[in-house]
Write an enzyme that holds these catalytic residues in place. Structure first.
Site, PDB file in Angstrom:
ATOM      1  N   THR A 133      -7.787   7.495 -15.586  1.00 48.06           N
ATOM      2  CA  THR A 133      -7.093   9.015 -15.469  1.00 48.06           C
ATOM      3  C   THR A 133      -7.490  10.046 -16.652  1.00 48.06           C
ATOM      4  O   THR A 133      -7.370   9.416 -17.725  1.00 48.06           O
ATOM      5  CB  THR A 133      -5.775   8.764 -15.147  1.00 48.06           C
ATOM      6  OG1 THR A 133      -4.906   9.896 -15.106  1.00 48.06           O
ATOM      7  CG2 THR A 133      -5.096   7.714 -16.235  1.00 48.06           C
ATOM      8  N   ASP A 134      -7.256  11.153 -16.420  1.00 52.42           N
ATOM      9  CA  ASP A 134      -7.266  12.199 -17.333  1.00 52.42           C
ATOM     10  C   ASP A 134      -5.796  12.125 -18.367  1.00 52.42           C
ATOM     11  O   ASP A 134      -5.878  12.735 -19.321  1.00 52.42           O
ATOM     12  CB  ASP A 134      -7.536  13.650 -17.076  1.00 52.42           C
ATOM     13  CG  ASP A 134      -6.383  14.195 -16.183  1.00 52.42           C
ATOM     14  OD1 ASP A 134      -5.516  13.421 -15.470  1.00 52.42           O
ATOM     15  OD2 ASP A 134      -6.422  15.419 -15.699  1.00 52.42           O
ATOM     16  N   GLU A 135      -4.987  11.422 -17.714  1.00 50.06           N
ATOM     17  CA  GLU A 135      -3.545  11.597 -18.360  1.00 50.06           C
ATOM     18  C   GLU A 135      -3.715  10.583 -19.841  1.00 50.06           C
ATOM     19  O   GLU A 135      -2.863  10.784 -20.474  1.00 50.06           O
ATOM     20  CB  GLU A 135      -2.371  10.919 -17.456  1.00 50.06           C
ATOM     21  CG  GLU A 135      -2.352  11.675 -16.246  1.00 50.06           C
ATOM     22  CD  GLU A 135      -1.249  11.371 -15.007  1.00 50.06           C
ATOM     23  OE1 GLU A 135      -0.112  10.790 -15.847  1.00 50.06           O
ATOM     24  OE2 GLU A 135      -1.149  11.697 -14.156  1.00 50.06           O
ATOM     25  N   TYR A 159       2.795   5.003 -17.885  1.00 48.03           N
ATOM     26  CA  TYR A 159       1.606   4.740 -17.128  1.00 48.03           C
ATOM     27  C   TYR A 159       0.528   5.159 -18.092  1.00 48.03           C
ATOM     28  O   TYR A 159      -0.421   4.422 -18.083  1.00 48.03           O
ATOM     29  CB  TYR A 159       1.678   5.869 -15.811  1.00 48.03           C
ATOM     30  CG  TYR A 159       0.514   6.162 -15.298  1.00 48.03           C
ATOM     31  CD1 TYR A 159      -0.379   5.019 -14.663  1.00 48.03           C
ATOM     32  CD2 TYR A 159      -0.169   7.441 -15.220  1.00 48.03           C
ATOM     33  CE1 TYR A 159      -1.596   5.246 -13.831  1.00 48.03           C
ATOM     34  CE2 TYR A 159      -1.198   7.577 -14.630  1.00 48.03           C
ATOM     35  CZ  TYR A 159      -2.067   6.555 -13.886  1.00 48.03           C
ATOM     36  OH  TYR A 159      -3.164   6.851 -13.239  1.00 48.03           O
ATOM     37  N   LYS A 163      -2.970   3.038 -18.990  1.00 46.11           N
ATOM     38  CA  LYS A 163      -4.185   3.222 -18.556  1.00 46.11           C
ATOM     39  C   LYS A 163      -5.133   3.424 -19.993  1.00 46.11           C
ATOM     40  O   LYS A 163      -6.110   2.797 -20.047  1.00 46.11           O
ATOM     41  CB  LYS A 163      -4.251   4.428 -17.705  1.00 46.11           C
ATOM     42  CG  LYS A 163      -3.550   4.304 -16.501  1.00 46.11           C
ATOM     43  CD  LYS A 163      -4.276   3.083 -15.516  1.00 46.11           C
ATOM     44  CE  LYS A 163      -5.842   3.639 -14.990  1.00 46.11           C
ATOM     45  NZ  LYS A 163      -6.535   2.608 -14.096  1.00 46.11           N
TER      46      LYS A 163
HETATM   47  P1  NAD Z   1      -2.556   3.613  -5.831  1.00 46.04           P
HETATM   48  O1  NAD Z   1      -1.193   3.307  -6.370  1.00 46.04           O
HETATM   49  O2  NAD Z   1      -2.639   4.352  -4.294  1.00 46.04           O
HETATM   50  O3  NAD Z   1      -3.360   2.201  -5.255  1.00 46.04           O
HETATM   51  C1  NAD Z   1      -3.413   1.011  -6.249  1.00 46.04           C
HETATM   52  C2  NAD Z   1      -3.715  -0.390  -5.431  1.00 46.04           C
HETATM   53  O4  NAD Z   1      -3.915  -1.197  -6.439  1.00 46.04           O
HETATM   54  C3  NAD Z   1      -2.782  -0.438  -4.410  1.00 46.04           C
HETATM   55  O5  NAD Z   1      -3.617  -0.796  -3.092  1.00 46.04           O
HETATM   56  C4  NAD Z   1      -1.988  -1.998  -4.974  1.00 46.04           C
HETATM   57  O6  NAD Z   1      -1.733  -2.681  -3.856  1.00 46.04           O
HETATM   58  C5  NAD Z   1      -3.156  -2.135  -5.663  1.00 46.04           C
HETATM   59  N1  NAD Z   1      -2.601  -3.081  -6.865  1.00 46.04           N
HETATM   60  C6  NAD Z   1      -1.625  -2.766  -7.596  1.00 46.04           C
HETATM   61  N2  NAD Z   1      -1.511  -3.910  -8.474  1.00 46.04           N
HETATM   62  C7  NAD Z   1      -2.544  -4.812  -8.243  1.00 46.04           C
HETATM   63  C8  NAD Z   1      -2.649  -6.016  -8.845  1.00 46.04           C
HETATM   64  N3  NAD Z   1      -1.924  -6.663  -9.890  1.00 46.04           N
HETATM   65  N4  NAD Z   1      -3.559  -6.955  -8.309  1.00 46.04           N
HETATM   66  C9  NAD Z   1      -4.303  -6.338  -7.303  1.00 46.04           C
HETATM   67  N5  NAD Z   1      -4.164  -5.083  -6.709  1.00 46.04           N
HETATM   68  C10 NAD Z   1      -3.198  -4.588  -7.138  1.00 46.04           C
HETATM   69  O7  NAD Z   1      -3.511   4.272  -6.745  1.00 46.04           O
HETATM   70  P2  NAD Z   1      -4.724   5.306  -6.863  1.00 46.04           P
HETATM   71  O8  NAD Z   1      -3.933   6.482  -6.579  1.00 46.04           O
HETATM   72  O9  NAD Z   1      -5.469   5.050  -5.471  1.00 46.04           O
HETATM   73  O10 NAD Z   1      -5.368   5.208  -7.993  1.00 46.04           O
HETATM   74  C11 NAD Z   1      -6.340   4.113  -8.215  1.00 46.04           C
HETATM   75  C12 NAD Z   1      -6.796   4.195  -9.778  1.00 46.04           C
HETATM   76  O11 NAD Z   1      -7.150   5.642  -9.881  1.00 46.04           O
HETATM   77  C13 NAD Z   1      -5.840   3.724 -10.628  1.00 46.04           C
HETATM   78  O12 NAD Z   1      -6.538   3.043 -11.621  1.00 46.04           O
HETATM   79  C14 NAD Z   1      -5.326   5.084 -11.051  1.00 46.04           C
HETATM   80  O13 NAD Z   1      -4.787   5.028 -12.511  1.00 46.04           O
HETATM   81  C15 NAD Z   1      -6.625   5.949 -11.107  1.00 46.04           C
HETATM   82  N6  NAD Z   1      -6.547   7.354 -10.989  1.00 46.04           N
HETATM   83  C16 NAD Z   1      -5.586   7.949  -9.880  1.00 46.04           C
HETATM   84  C17 NAD Z   1      -5.729   9.083  -9.966  1.00 46.04           C
HETATM   85  C18 NAD Z   1      -4.577   9.905  -8.880  1.00 46.04           C
HETATM   86  O14 NAD Z   1      -4.365  11.299  -8.766  1.00 46.04           O
HETATM   87  N7  NAD Z   1      -4.032   9.255  -8.056  1.00 46.04           N
HETATM   88  C19 NAD Z   1      -6.146  10.134 -10.803  1.00 46.04           C
HETATM   89  C20 NAD Z   1      -6.943   9.495 -11.741  1.00 46.04           C
HETATM   90  C21 NAD Z   1      -7.271   8.151 -11.860  1.00 46.04           C
HETATM   91  P1  TYD Z   2       2.656  13.541  -9.246  1.00 42.14           P
HETATM   92  O1  TYD Z   2       2.011  13.513  -7.780  1.00 42.14           O
HETATM   93  O2  TYD Z   2       3.861  12.479  -9.523  1.00 42.14           O
HETATM   94  O3  TYD Z   2       1.085  13.165 -10.065  1.00 42.14           O
HETATM   95  P2  TYD Z   2       1.317  13.178 -11.967  1.00 42.14           P
HETATM   96  O4  TYD Z   2       2.541  12.942 -12.344  1.00 42.14           O
HETATM   97  O5  TYD Z   2       0.407  11.804 -12.070  1.00 42.14           O
HETATM   98  O6  TYD Z   2       0.403  14.232 -12.072  1.00 42.14           O
HETATM   99  O7  TYD Z   2       2.898  14.883  -9.669  1.00 42.14           O
HETATM  100  C1  TYD Z   2       2.166  15.870  -9.661  1.00 42.14           C
HETATM  101  C2  TYD Z   2       3.062  16.978 -10.609  1.00 42.14           C
HETATM  102  O8  TYD Z   2       4.180  17.617  -9.600  1.00 42.14           O
HETATM  103  C3  TYD Z   2       3.606  16.613 -11.668  1.00 42.14           C
HETATM  104  O9  TYD Z   2       3.791  17.645 -12.609  1.00 42.14           O
HETATM  105  C4  TYD Z   2       5.238  16.265 -11.366  1.00 42.14           C
HETATM  106  C5  TYD Z   2       5.424  17.137 -10.371  1.00 42.14           C
HETATM  107  N1  TYD Z   2       6.256  16.731  -9.224  1.00 42.14           N
HETATM  108  C6  TYD Z   2       7.477  17.590  -8.912  1.00 42.14           C
HETATM  109  O10 TYD Z   2       7.529  18.672  -9.399  1.00 42.14           O
HETATM  110  N2  TYD Z   2       8.328  17.226  -7.850  1.00 42.14           N
HETATM  111  C7  TYD Z   2       7.935  15.835  -7.241  1.00 42.14           C
HETATM  112  O11 TYD Z   2       9.190  15.328  -6.398  1.00 42.14           O
HETATM  113  C8  TYD Z   2       7.153  15.065  -7.531  1.00 42.14           C
HETATM  114  C9  TYD Z   2       6.916  13.821  -7.101  1.00 42.14           C
HETATM  115  C10 TYD Z   2       6.020  15.506  -8.637  1.00 42.14           C
END
Ligand code: NAD
Ligand code: TYD
Length: 355
Positions: A133-135, A159, A163
């Protein structure tokens, strides 16, 4: 190719698997422990393909992971399994340390052991692609600054710190043991099959139910949004064309403040779902400013020029086109999110096990 995907029942992993099965001739093994965020219903469109298989496994379970890898014999491992929600990491960091750090370490060791058994040319062409992630970069305060691949790490939340740790482990396994790894760091994703507690699906669903739309603080924080199917294409491009040991930033050049996002969703709903809950005049009347998240990052924004120049990847959706598709998807797929809200998907999946 034979691709092992971890976390393939999650939001991005399921988009990636749907993309690979629909657009390539590759085989996919999905390894996922099915945490609260894992949902096999997100794979229904491709679940009957002979090129897709699933094993319910925890990436921290070293013996089972090693066995699965040895039997499947992957050419590439794409590692997405993680605990991914910042708010949950604030309430309970332990699972994040376990899965994101110990789990990544366990998978790296299993991959290294397997990779050492490969002979050429498979050994050189093997890839371990770590999805991050960019975080990990912390937040930006200048309005023109962008995260590049060389921005120093400064994570703010449990988180993002977990990561960041996993990214460091992956790079160390490349440098020390020669494991052919690649890391990609992406901005906020949105789109179909997004778990209902994240901002965009939460706002759509709460609005349809006539419930408050919670905006943290004053809603001024800025995120750089990428449509999940654009991310899935980028991930496949990085895994198949990216350079070993390289890092690629992936982003959509779609910076929006949270309040702008919520207001855009409300206007789309005015057009696409005009029959509002009883007594509601405008969806935006539901916006409710609530207590801010502790340590809330102010702004994220990605410089995605490297992946564009080196790998010729660009997003296809603008935020406006992607958000419209997303709202339409949630309107047409009540059953997917309603079963999560009433937890019936958890009962169904108990009997599913391996497929
Ligand atoms: P998500 O939470 O929707 O999915 C995570 C999946 O991993 C789930 O299906 C869960 O069951 C599985 N999982 C969790 N712990 C596990 C374990 N111990 N063993 C096996 N499986 C396990 O997450 P996402 O949003 O799909 O993100 C996927 C990846 O991309 C993550 O690594 C996250 O850090 C990264 N990422 C997410 C975002 C975003 O905006 N969602 C952005 C950048 C990077
Ligand atoms: P989120 O979807 O949780 O992603 P991330 O924290 O990984 O960026 O949140 C996106 C943005 O929205 C973040 O700045 C937090 C804000 N947010 C709210 O303002 N209200 C909410 O109920 C949630 C879940 C997030």
């Amino acid at each position: 190719m034979r691709i092992l995907v971890t976390g393939g029942a999650g939001f991005i992993g399921s988009a990636l698997i749907r993309h690979i099965i629909s657009n390539t001739s590759d085989d996919v093994l999905n390894i996922d422990k099915l945490s609260y965020a894992g949902n096999l219903d997100s794979l229904t469109p491709i679940a009957s393909s002979e090129r897709y298989s699933f094993q319910k496994l925890d990436i921290c379970d070293s013996d089972s992971i090693k066995k699965a890898i040895n039997v499947f014999q992957p050419d590439t491992i794409m590692h997405l399994a993680a605990e991914s929600h910042v708010d949950r990491s604030i309430d309970g960091p332990a699972d994040f340390i376990q899965t994101n750090i110990i789990g990544t370490y366990t998978l790296l060791e299993a991959a290294r052991e397997y990779w050492n058994t490969l002979s050429e040319p498979r050994k050189t062409s093997f890839r371990f692609h770590h999805i991050s992630t960019d975080e990990v970069f912390g937040d930006l305060h200048g309005s023109d600054d962008l995260f590049t691949e060389s921005t120093p790490y400064a994570p703010s939340s449990p988180y993002s710190a977990s990561k960041a740790s996993s990214d460091h482990l992956v790079r160390a396994w490349q440098r020390t043991y020669g494991l052919p790894t690649i890391v990609s760091n992406c901005s906020n994703n949105y789109g179909p099959y997004h778990f209902p507690e994240k901002l965009i699906p939460l706002v759509i669903i709460n609005a349809l139910k006539g419930q408050p739309l919670p905006v943290y603080g004053e809603g001024k924080q800025i995120r750089d949004w990428l449509y999940v199917e654009d991310h899935a294409r980028a991930l496949y491009t990085v895994a198949t064309k990216g350079k070993v040991s390289a890092t690629y930033n992936i982003g959509g050049h779609n910076e929006k403040s949270n309040i702008e996002v919520v207001e855009l969703i409300c206007s789309l709903l005015e057009e696409l779902a005009p029959n509002k809950p009883k007594g509601l005049s405008m969806y935006r009347d539901l916006i409710s400013f609530v207590e801010d998240r502790p340590g809330h990052d102010l702004r994220y924004a990605i410089d995605a020029s490297k992946i564009k120049e080196e790998l010729n990847w660009m997003p296809e959706e603008t935020f406006e086109t992607g958000l419209r598709k997303t709202v339409e998807w949630y309107l047409e797929n009540h059953q997917w999110w309603q079963s999560i809200l009433d937890s019936s998907y958890q009962i169904e999946r108990m009997g599913k096990g391996s497929q």
